[in-house]
Design a protein around this motif. Structure first.
Motif, mmCIF file in Angstrom:
data_model
loop_
_atom_site.group_PDB
_atom_site.id
_atom_site.type_symbol
_atom_site.label_atom_id
_atom_site.label_comp_id
_atom_site.label_asym_id
_atom_site.label_seq_id
_atom_site.Cartn_x
_atom_site.Cartn_y
_atom_site.Cartn_z
ATOM 1 N N GLY A 187 47.271 17.794 -59.269
ATOM 2 C CA GLY A 187 48.180 18.470 -58.351
ATOM 3 C C GLY A 187 48.595 17.583 -57.190
ATOM 4 O O GLY A 187 47.890 16.651 -56.804
ATOM 5 N N GLU A 188 49.751 17.927 -56.617
ATOM 6 C CA GLU A 188 50.282 17.192 -55.472
ATOM 7 C C GLU A 188 50.477 18.088 -54.247
ATOM 8 O O GLU A 188 50.585 17.581 -53.134
ATOM 9 N N THR A 189 50.540 19.403 -54.445
ATOM 10 C CA THR A 189 50.780 20.326 -53.339
ATOM 11 C C THR A 189 49.688 21.388 -53.307
ATOM 12 O O THR A 189 49.307 21.943 -54.334
ATOM 13 N N ILE A 190 49.197 21.686 -52.096
ATOM 14 C CA ILE A 190 48.091 22.634 -51.953
ATOM 15 C C ILE A 190 48.284 23.450 -50.682
ATOM 16 O O ILE A 190 48.657 22.918 -49.636
ATOM 17 N N GLY A 191 48.052 24.763 -50.802
ATOM 18 C CA GLY A 191 48.153 25.660 -49.660
ATOM 19 C C GLY A 191 46.797 26.251 -49.308
ATOM 20 O O GLY A 191 46.105 26.780 -50.182
ATOM 21 N N PHE A 192 46.425 26.154 -48.049
ATOM 22 C CA PHE A 192 45.134 26.657 -47.572
ATOM 23 C C PHE A 192 45.293 27.954 -46.801
ATOM 24 O O PHE A 192 46.139 28.044 -45.894
ATOM 25 N N SER A 193 44.479 28.943 -47.119
ATOM 26 C CA SER A 193 44.275 30.054 -46.202
ATOM 27 C C SER A 193 43.286 29.585 -45.126
ATOM 28 O O SER A 193 42.660 28.538 -45.263
ATOM 29 N N SER A 194 43.169 30.354 -44.054
ATOM 30 C CA SER A 194 42.271 29.970 -42.969
ATOM 31 C C SER A 194 40.862 30.457 -43.304
ATOM 32 O O SER A 194 40.523 31.626 -43.105
ATOM 33 N N ILE A 195 40.056 29.561 -43.812
ATOM 34 C CA ILE A 195 38.763 29.914 -44.416
ATOM 35 C C ILE A 195 37.748 30.337 -43.355
ATOM 36 O O ILE A 195 37.588 29.665 -42.328
ATOM 37 N N SER A 196 37.083 31.448 -43.622
ATOM 38 C CA SER A 196 35.951 31.973 -42.833
ATOM 39 C C SER A 196 36.330 32.552 -41.472
ATOM 40 O O SER A 196 35.453 32.970 -40.721
ATOM 41 N N THR A 197 37.622 32.597 -41.135
ATOM 42 C CA THR A 197 37.997 33.064 -39.797
ATOM 43 C C THR A 197 38.228 34.575 -39.724
ATOM 44 O O THR A 197 38.511 35.099 -38.648
ATOM 45 N N GLY A 198 38.093 35.266 -40.860
ATOM 46 C CA GLY A 198 38.229 36.718 -40.863
ATOM 47 C C GLY A 198 36.890 37.392 -40.620
ATOM 48 O O GLY A 198 36.246 37.200 -39.590
ATOM 49 N N VAL A 199 36.449 38.161 -41.609
ATOM 50 C CA VAL A 199 35.206 38.919 -41.447
ATOM 51 C C VAL A 199 33.981 38.011 -41.363
ATOM 52 O O VAL A 199 32.925 38.440 -40.890
ATOM 53 N N TYR A 200 34.112 36.740 -41.785
ATOM 54 C CA TYR A 200 32.977 35.820 -41.695
ATOM 55 C C TYR A 200 32.787 35.268 -40.290
ATOM 56 O O TYR A 200 31.798 34.582 -40.018
ATOM 57 N N GLY A 201 33.736 35.526 -39.396
ATOM 58 C CA GLY A 201 33.511 35.334 -37.971
ATOM 59 C C GLY A 201 33.575 33.929 -37.422
ATOM 60 O O GLY A 201 33.137 33.683 -36.293
ATOM 61 N N TYR A 202 34.110 32.987 -38.205
ATOM 62 C CA TYR A 202 34.181 31.614 -37.675
ATOM 63 C C TYR A 202 35.252 31.560 -36.586
ATOM 64 O O TYR A 202 36.391 31.962 -36.816
ATOM 65 N N PRO A 203 34.927 31.059 -35.400
ATOM 66 C CA PRO A 203 35.931 30.984 -34.325
ATOM 67 C C PRO A 203 37.141 30.168 -34.771
ATOM 68 O O PRO A 203 36.989 29.070 -35.307
ATOM 69 N N ILE A 204 38.340 30.707 -34.557
ATOM 70 C CA ILE A 204 39.548 30.111 -35.108
ATOM 71 C C ILE A 204 39.792 28.699 -34.583
ATOM 72 O O ILE A 204 40.237 27.822 -35.339
ATOM 73 N N ILE A 205 39.498 28.436 -33.325
ATOM 74 C CA ILE A 205 39.748 27.092 -32.791
ATOM 75 C C ILE A 205 38.839 26.074 -33.465
ATOM 76 O O ILE A 205 39.301 25.022 -33.944
ATOM 77 N N GLU A 206 37.553 26.359 -33.538
ATOM 78 C CA GLU A 206 36.619 25.425 -34.175
ATOM 79 C C GLU A 206 36.927 25.260 -35.661
ATOM 80 O O GLU A 206 36.859 24.152 -36.198
ATOM 81 N N ALA A 207 37.275 26.353 -36.333
ATOM 82 C CA ALA A 207 37.600 26.280 -37.762
ATOM 83 C C ALA A 207 38.855 25.447 -37.995
ATOM 84 O O ALA A 207 38.927 24.654 -38.949
ATOM 85 N N THR A 208 39.840 25.612 -37.141
ATOM 86 C CA THR A 208 41.079 24.844 -37.278
ATOM 87 C C THR A 208 40.839 23.367 -37.030
ATOM 88 O O THR A 208 41.399 22.506 -37.730
ATOM 89 N N GLN A 209 40.009 23.043 -36.068
ATOM 90 C CA GLN A 209 39.670 21.643 -35.824
ATOM 91 C C GLN A 209 39.033 21.005 -37.066
ATOM 92 O O GLN A 209 39.360 19.867 -37.428
ATOM 93 N N ILE A 210 38.152 21.734 -37.717
ATOM 94 C CA ILE A 210 37.516 21.219 -38.929
ATOM 95 C C ILE A 210 38.534 21.050 -40.049
ATOM 96 O O ILE A 210 38.540 20.030 -40.754
#
Length: 212
Positions: free
Chosen positions: A147-170
């Motif tokens: 594959g050449e194209t990939i789309g990511f959802s924002s992993i763990s930032t919903g009910v799993y509670g990962y803070p969105i800023i820290e998750a986005t930095q990763i």
């Protein structure tokens, strides 16, 4: 009638956003040097990941891989019952692990089911390592499938509670390091659902993919 697919290749890139002054100056000193080629390979798109026509989309799955709520449930619903049948044969997955299925009724060819960590302040470093693994192994899976194209959802930032800023930095750091070494991925799309999450990505991306 199914919603019209959105082609990964036609979405505005970071280069386009810089040209249109749609990204802010970085709040902190950029973590990486500018690279005019890399910003042509990354997008931020607010939309429905089940409509994205890409080689692979990434599902924020649970360890059973048998569907759930949020993005996971939406992907299973849009893909149809054959997705669940294939997932039943995968034997689940560990946190930080990624397994791949076909996309079935989705516009995407493949789905990478990655199991994000349930965030814990008692073990921040371990949570970060597991989330980094989700992004890295998903990118590796896309390459492995040609594959050449990939789309990511924002992993763990919903009910799993990962803070969105820290998750986005990763997510941004892991993607930057991967794209520097691997030339076969031509487009990474960070798919955000809410305006709030979009603003977080737009605010942080200049630190990892600065304007040339």
């Amino acid at each position: 009638m199914s919603p019209t697919p959105v082609l990964a290749e036609v979405l505005p890139t970071l280069a386009d956003m810089y040209d249109r002054d749609q990204l802010p100056d970085p709040e902190d000193k950029p973590c990486f040097l500018p690279d005019p080629h890399l910003i042509q390979r990354v997008c931020i798109w607010q939309g429905d990941i089940t409509r994205l026509k890409a080689d692979m989309i990434v599902n924020a799955a649970n360890r059973s891989l048998l569907g759930g709520g949020g993005v996971d449930g939406a992907i299973h619903s849009a893909a149809g019952p054959d997705l669940l049948k294939e997932c039943e044969g995968l034997g689940g997955a560990e946190t930080g692990e990624t397994k791949v299925t076909k996309g079935y009724d989705l516009p995407a060819k493949y789905v990478a089911h990655t199991v994000g960590p349930i965030y814990s302040k008692l073990n921040v470093e371990r949570s970060a390592e597991q989330l980094e693994s989700c992004y890295r192994t998903s990118l590796e899976a896309c390459v492995a499938k040609g594959g050449e194209t990939i789309g990511f959802s924002s992993i763990s930032t919903g009910v799993y509670g990962y803070p969105i800023i820290e998750a986005t930095q990763i997510s941004l750091r892991t993607t930057r390091l991967f794209l520097q070494e691997n030339k076969s991925i031509t487009r990474v799309i960070f798919v955000v659902f809410s305006e709030k999450d979009k603003k977080v990505y737009e605010g942080l991306v200049p630190e990892y993919f600065p304007e040339p």
